[in-house]
Design a protein around this motif. Structure first.
Motif, short mmCIF file in Angstrom:
data_model
loop_
_atom_site.label_atom_id
_atom_site.label_comp_id
_atom_site.label_asym_id
_atom_site.label_seq_id
_atom_site.Cartn_x
_atom_site.Cartn_y
_atom_site.Cartn_z
N GLN A 621 30.04 40.93 17.10
CA GLN A 621 30.75 40.15 18.11
C GLN A 621 31.73 39.20 17.43
N HIS A 659 40.48 42.37 23.79
CA HIS A 659 39.90 42.61 25.11
C HIS A 659 40.47 43.77 25.92
N ASP A 686 36.39 32.18 25.60
CA ASP A 686 36.98 32.98 24.53
C ASP A 686 38.09 32.23 23.79
N LEU B 96 21.13 31.72 32.58
CA LEU B 96 22.39 31.03 32.33
C LEU B 96 23.39 31.91 31.59
N SER B 100 28.50 34.15 36.42
CA SER B 100 29.23 32.88 36.29
C SER B 100 28.44 31.82 37.04
N ALA B 101 28.81 30.58 36.83
CA ALA B 101 28.12 29.49 37.52
C ALA B 101 28.18 29.68 39.03
N GLN B 102 29.33 30.13 39.53
CA GLN B 102 29.47 30.32 40.97
C GLN B 102 28.48 31.37 41.49
N LEU B 103 28.37 32.46 40.76
CA LEU B 103 27.46 33.53 41.20
C LEU B 103 26.01 33.09 41.07
N ARG B 234 27.91 40.74 24.00
CA ARG B 234 28.89 40.97 25.08
C ARG B 234 30.27 41.28 24.52
N ASP B 235 31.09 41.88 25.35
CA ASP B 235 32.47 42.17 24.97
C ASP B 235 33.40 40.97 25.17
N ARG B 236 32.97 39.99 25.93
CA ARG B 236 33.67 38.71 25.87
C ARG B 236 32.64 37.61 25.84
N THR B 237 33.06 36.41 25.50
CA THR B 237 32.09 35.37 25.16
C THR B 237 31.22 34.99 26.35
N SER B 238 31.76 35.10 27.55
CA SER B 238 30.99 34.75 28.73
C SER B 238 31.46 35.62 29.89
N TYR B 239 30.70 35.61 30.99
CA TYR B 239 31.08 36.30 32.21
C TYR B 239 31.29 37.79 31.93
N ALA B 240 30.30 38.38 31.30
CA ALA B 240 30.36 39.81 31.01
C ALA B 240 28.93 40.34 31.02
N PHE B 241 28.80 41.59 31.41
CA PHE B 241 27.49 42.22 31.35
C PHE B 241 27.11 42.47 29.89
N ARG C 58 29.28 25.01 43.83
CA ARG C 58 30.44 25.91 43.75
C ARG C 58 29.97 27.35 43.90
#
Lengths: 746, 346, 163
Positions: A621, A659, A686, B96, B100-103, B234-241, C58
């Motif tokens: 990663q 990405h 990111d 966590l 996302s926080a919203q979801l 993950r493929d991105r740092t956050s908000y990814a499966f 939110r």
């Protein structure tokens, strides 16, 4: 130090870091984007799109859709209004073929094949689902290895597909070291946050539209031709674009369909494509496979630079990612050649996407240079300096200005580049992550298009500037108003500034990083026209304190004209006009390229980007931990906003490197990730700490204001810098972009 | 979205009775259901709103040391519950690290268990998919992507379960409380989700009309509090499966591992737990060799479904080793700024 | 047939007759109540442009069926400030250039307000980045967003001393 949150106002003048004038409306949710409009009686429309990539629509269950409560009408090729012009006819430059229900052919996945119009959005959406199309499907051509390779007539917007300067083979033969590498970049989608909405209403043969567009007059021309009406009978409001990035440069098929639907039902229609419906008819960045062959002598001077590009357009139209263009301007080499080839695929037609050509080409050439520098045992920055282009390669023209050396120096210093180990996989941080650094050169042409503006000063001393300019986030509402205020010699508070409507003078396209140059210079010229008229009124009037200023001239500032040679002699605009018995003076101005300057000079913005990344040694990663860019782009109208443009570009570069990638099933041509959950663009987490250094650069040639573009250059350089940093961290060179963790597992 | 009948259940019995009719779906937060309905992936004719059912949103530490979480508790409330964070830290960390926080603010615990796969061929609503349309085939088989399974798949379905939350729950032997016409029953989470086999359309053990009412964590789960981590690549740092994730928990006694727990996400249609791998660690010192051996055993039966997901087998081994290593080092005092990220683990 | 629901919307009680059970909170706000501040960027909970506060938390308005929210308190960007006075988060977004095109901005701001209320991030940049990761910004204004949230957070609550 805590920063102040009160908006800073330093008076209206070029170079001031004003906050956005449209900021208060935008933070309060009061800025009206196209889809925020709902004229009385508006019906909602939803698209039904093809789930095959090639073939024809066999059936649509119109009855099922029309039976759904609330559905008013289904528009199919059977009943779609006939257009005055074949939408596939390309007799006007800058025309792209669109799919607007003129036949039952399917040319790409997500192509609109019907429109459902209903009382509510819910009914329209369900109506579209109920159409349950069936198809006659043909095998689609998907991927760069499909289809026959050919050489396009031109690439990008009219650029040559092939260019040769010198003998590349001889250069390679004479080289002390050579390097060959092939790099792939995927199809990418603009994904502006705002979909390509349109709210259309007809009044007889007059069309009224709320629609985001990067070119009001282009849209009027296109729509006028399609509907057989005068462009001036089309009114488009586009005060704010929720991002464009090239995808809103020409009207997209669905926006035309909204107009057709409104015509069909005789009521206003609002059509907002869904996110997935934006993957197809709105353009994309074409994929590339780029082979670079480089040679260098013992001193690290390039003897050969050969850049071959294979890209793809659609089966039915032409846009070829001009990835080789950047190679014609960037580095000095004894011999340089670029050659583009292409295949045709069953996808939507590619389109210009933020730094078209430059972005894709840059990541390949910056990676290749890095690879050769390592083979030569040279520092990557030293290697670039050794091949610094003092004049533009190919053309041999001098640069109108080029502060790239200073960009390298200041970027390197701010980043702490000196002393970086040449070898990869040398550094770990305290937590054990591999750390690497890389750099790349940024460049983008300084373009200017044709544009017009109107300016006025009234007897009460206030002024107005009007221009059909567009703000898609770059800050036109603010920067152009600064130019207007300065041009008219007024404070911002005395200026009324209008833009974003097709009723205003044509400001050309907001694209190619040329909008501030185009609109700004048009405004500058219009304002000058007004000030010249005011000056004439004053200096020829014995009652004016400016009488007889003659060749000494006057300056305009603070709502007054003042003698240049005697600041004690001045007169207010209001007094001049009142005495002359005039309610107002009006001026007009134009901008456009100066052919003489273009023949004599190469004009580009430049920059240098430095990246640091951390890579998990086991899991692959990647996280970018630092980004520093130094850019020189002529005169800076508003450093606050320009910095944001550079940051945005650099984030696009990060996204390019790590990405973005559209995935399709090669068997069906359907997308596997036509959504924002799986087509990844970076999230906040990111993004590393960033620095953008604004390197001063004066350019008296590029245009009257001396401005170059800043919107796209940030991507170039950055993607390559990150790719190079990942290699430097890991020792693994990933030539297949984006660099995802699976490619780093070793 | 089809035009559905909406009703609001006022009691669990009411909800269960209403759901007897075929074509019914329970609506809690709707973060997954509404998404699927918008995509035409699932088209329930009757939507039974259970958001107001009394007594289903509590988080209760019980006298016997177990924890009961009502099915309507929001993901964020569970993650932020001080007792959960202290006693079952990897559960909080996994929550966590999801979405996302919203979801998380909307999504419920029961909904998290019930969420459907993200297989592109399932969600596109048109490809052959044995889950969506039994007998139609599996379009993914011929073009597996990185999200597809490397464990427990069948020739009828190669999808994966997307939940983060379920991974530590599986590791900690959580149970699912279910209520239906026939009364109440409890099922271990590891047995709640079904592998695809010949019937990928059957995703859980729930019978028609049955409702998940709560989750329980047994008293023994608390013993891992000091040495438990969730790691999510993950493929991105956050908000990814998750590409691959793992929950690892240990009890340490005098420098030796007492019990070990290890479960994976992103590999199969359910949280993937390999008791043999866990057993291999018992009594051993927490060493790289022991962890590598456990990881080897855990992935012994793995089989990629295509070129695109072959890397996940080796990646999963490494994720297991890292998660175990991190667990052995001790649960951090506070959940890291980047929960479950390799960049938050140190 | 309509379905009556009650919402407290930006502090004021509203009785609403829903003409369709499928209406999401986002489409209720945008297409029926004229509150177009919350934006539709994906309609599938993947971008955060529609973020509003429901009962103080939110959430993504695009994934909430309005009918299910009967009795809820909803706060949208339109209800954040009164008159010309800006909420500290709004002012901070302007000062730090936390947006470019402005389309994702109402969602970013409501998300930031929610984050600050959650008390999860304080002024820790990494926790703010993570906490704001449910809001995509394609223009790439993330650096300004971070600074804006940090600044507003510091103004809105006592500075957390490092423990």
């Amino acid at each position: 130090m805590t920063s102040t949150i009160e908006p800073t106002r330093h008076g209206s003048s070029i170079g001031q870091p004003l906050t956005r004038r449209d900021g208060p409306l935008k933070v309060k949710g009061q800025a009206r984007f196209a889809a925020d409009n709902l004229p009385p009686g508006t019906l909602h429309a939803a698209l039904c799109v093809a789930k095959i990539a090639r073939g024809r629509v066999k059936s649509l269950d119109v009855a099922a859709a029309e039976a759904h409560p609330g559905v008013v009408k289904v528009m199919t090729p059977e009943n779609a209004p006939k257009l005055a012009k074949d939408p596939d006819l390309k007799d006007v430059p800058f025309t792209f073929r669109i799919d607007v229900l003129q036949n039952d052919h399917v040319r790409y996945a997500n192509q609109p094949i019907a429109v459902v119009i209903a009382q509510t959005l819910e009914a329209a959406t369900e109506g579209a689902r109920l159409l349950a199309p069936t198809y006659e499907e043909e095998t689609p051509r998907i991927g760069l290895d499909s289809g026959e390779v050919f050489t396009p007539d031109s690439v990008g917007v009219g650029a040559p597909a092939e260019q040769v300067d010198g003998d590349v083979e001889a250069g390679l033969a004479a080289a002390a070291k050579t390097f060959t590498g092939t790099y792939e970049t995927p199809a990418q989608y603009h994904n502006a946050m705002e979909p390509h909405a349109a709210v259309a209403s007809w009044d007889g043969d007059k069309l009224s539209l709320f629609m985001p567009t990067q070119g009001l007059a282009i849209a009027q021309g296109r729509l006028g031709a399609l509907f057989g009406i005068k462009p001036t009978d089309i009114h488009i409001e586009s005060p704010y674009l929720g991002g464009g990035f090239g995808s809103k440069g020409v009207p997209a098929g669905p926006q035309v369909l909204a107009c057709m639907a409104a015509k069909l039902v005789g009521k206003p229609v609002k059509l907002v494509p869904t996110r997935s419906q934006m993957y197809g008819p709105m353009g994309h960045r074409g994929p590339t496979r780029q082979t670079l062959r480089l040679g260098a002598d013992g001193a690290g001077k390039l003897t050969a630079l050969d850049h071959h590009i294979l890209t793809a357009s659609s089966s039915f139209d032409d846009f070829f990612e001009p990835a080789g263009r950047v190679t014609t301007t960037l580095y000095a080499s004894q011999a340089t050649a670029i050659r583009h080839e292409a295949v045709r695929l069953d996808t939507g037609t590619p389109l210009f996407m933020r730094a078209p050509g430059e972005a894709s080409g840059s990541v390949a050439i910056e990676s290749a240079l890095d690879e050769l520098a390592f083979d030569l045992n040279m520092d990557p920055l030293e290697f670039r300096l050794a091949n610094y282009a003092e004049v533009e390669p190919f053309s041999g023209k001098p640069f109108s200005s080029k502060a790239l050396r200073e960009c390298y120096a200041r970027g390197a210093q701010a980043f702490g580049w000196a002393g970086r180990p040449l070898k990869p996989r040398q550094t770990r941080d305290k937590d054990g992550f591999l750390v690497g650094t890389g750099m790349g050169t940024a460049t983008f042409p300084a373009l200017i298009f044709e544009g017009m503006a109107r300016a006025e000063i009234r007897a009460d001393g206030s002024g107005t500037v009007e221009i059909g300019a567009l703000d898609m986030g770059q800050g036109a509402w603010t920067a152009l108003a600064q130019i207007a205020a300065d041009g008219l010699g007024l404070g911002m508070e005395a200026l009324t500034f209008r833009m974003g409507s097709s009723d205003l003078p044509n400001a050309g396209i907001a694209g190619g990083s040329g909008h501030t140059a185009t609109a700004g210079n048009a405004i500058h010229a219009a304002a000058k026209d007004v000030i010249d008229q005011l000056t004439a009124l004053a200096v020829n009037d014995q009652a004016s304190p400016l009488f007889g200023a003659g060749n000494a001239g006057v300056t305009a500032a603070g709502g007054r004209l003042t003698r240049r040679d005697d600041p004690s002699r001045s007169e207010s605009f209001a007094d001049i006009l009142t005495r002359a018995g005039k309610a107002a003076v009006e001026g007009k101005g134009k901008a456009g390229a100066d052919p003489a300057a273009q023949n004599s000079y190469a004009m580009h913005a430049h920059g240098a980007v430095f990246a640091e990344v951390k890579v998990d040694p086991d899991l692959g990663q990647v996280r970018v931990s630092r980004l520093v860019g130094a850019f020189a782009a002529g005169r800076i109208i508003n450093p606050h906003l320009v910095r944001s443009q550079y940051y945005g570009g650099m984030i696009w570069g990060l996204s390019f490197a790590l990405h973005e990638r559209a995935e399709m099933d090669p068997r069906t041509g359907r997308f596997l990730n036509d959504n924002l959950a799986e087509y990844h663009v970076p999230v906040n987490a990111d993004i590393p700490p960033m620095e953008a250094i604004l390197v001063a650069e004066e350019d008296s040639v590029v245009n009257a204001l001396g401005v170059k573009g800043v919107g796209e250059i940030g991507i170039t350089g950055t993607a390559g810098a990150i790719a190079n940093a990942v290699w430097h961290a890991t020792g693994v060179r990933v030539r297949d972009i984006p660099i995802t963790l699976d490619k780093l597992l070793g | 979205m089809i035009l559905f009948d909406y009703s609001r259940a006022s009691s669990v019995a009411d909800a269960i009775a209403a759901a007897r009719q075929p074509g019914s779906a329970f609506l809690a937060a709707g973060t997954n259901l509404v998404d699927l309905m918008k995509g035409g992936v699932t088209n329930p004719e009757r939507v039974i709103d259970i958001t107001r059912l009394p007594g289903l949103s509590g988080i209760e530490a019980r006298a016997d040391g177990s924890l009961r979480i009502g099915a309507l508790a929001r993901n964020s409330d569970v993650a932020d519950d001080p007792h959960v964070a202290r006693t079952y830290p990897m559960v909080a960390e996994a929550l966590l690290a999801g979405a996302s926080a919203q979801l998380r603010n909307a999504a419920t615990v029961g909904g998290n268990l019930m969420q459907r796969t993200r297989c592109q061929y399932f969600t596109d609503a048109v490809s052959p998919c044995n889950k969506r349309q039994p007998g139609s085939g599996c379009a993914a088989l011929g073009h597996a992507t990185r999200i597809h399974a490397v464990q427990g798949w069948s020739e009828h379905c190669i999808a994966t379960h997307p939940s983060d939350f379920c991974v530590p729950l599986a590791a900690l032997d959580a149970s699912v409380e279910i209520e239906g016409q026939g009364g109440k029953r409890s099922v271990k989470l590891t047995e709640f989700h079904l592998l695809p086999g010949d019937h990928p359309e059957r995703e859980t053990v729930l019978e028609p009309g049955e409702l998940v009412t709560a989750l329980t964590l047994p008293a023994e789960a608390a013993q891992f509090a000091g040495n438990a981590r969730y790691l999510k690549v993950r493929d991105r740092t956050s908000y990814a499966f998750a590409v691959v994730s793992a929950a690892a928990a240990l009890t340490l006694d005098g420098g030796r591992i007492g019990q070990a727990r290890l479960a994976f996400g992103g590999l199969a249609l359910k949280p993937w737990r390999v008791p043999e791998a866990e057993g291999s660690l018992a009594g051993k010192a927490p060493s790289p060799e022991a962890f590598a051996e456990a990881a080897r055993i855990a992935l012994d039966s793995a089989k990629p479904t295509g070129e695109a997901n072959a890397f996940k087998v080796e990646l999963a081994r490494r994720v297991a080793v890292r998660a175990l290593t991190s667990a052995a080092a001790g649960t951090p005092a506070r959940i890291p700024a980047l929960p479950a990220s390799p960049f938050g683990l140190v | 047939m309509t379905i009556p629901i009650r919402l407290t919307l930006n502090g004021k009680p509203h009785a609403i007759d829903l003409d369709d059970p499928r209406i999401t909170l986002l489409d209720l706000l945008r297409e029926r109540l004229g509150l177009t501040g919350a934006k539709k960027g994906c309609d599938r909970g993947q971008c955060g442009a529609c973020t509003v506060l429901v009962d103080g938390r939110r959430i993504n308005a695009c994934l909430q069926l309005a009918v299910s929210l009967d009795g809820a308190e909803v706060l949208t960007i339109e209800g954040l400030s009164e008159g010309d006075a800006l909420h500290p988060v709004q002012a901070a977004f302007i000062a730090h250039d936390g947006f470019q095109c402005g389309f994702c901005t109402p969602g970013q701001i409501m998300s930031a307000v929610g984050l600050i209320r959650e008390g999860r991030a304080g002024t820790d940049p990494e926790r703010i980045r993570e906490g704001m990761s449910g809001n995509l910004c394609r223009c790439g204004a993330y650096a300004g967003i971070l600074e804006a949230v940090k600044d507003a957070s510091a103004r809105m609550e006592p500075r957390e001393d490092a423990a």
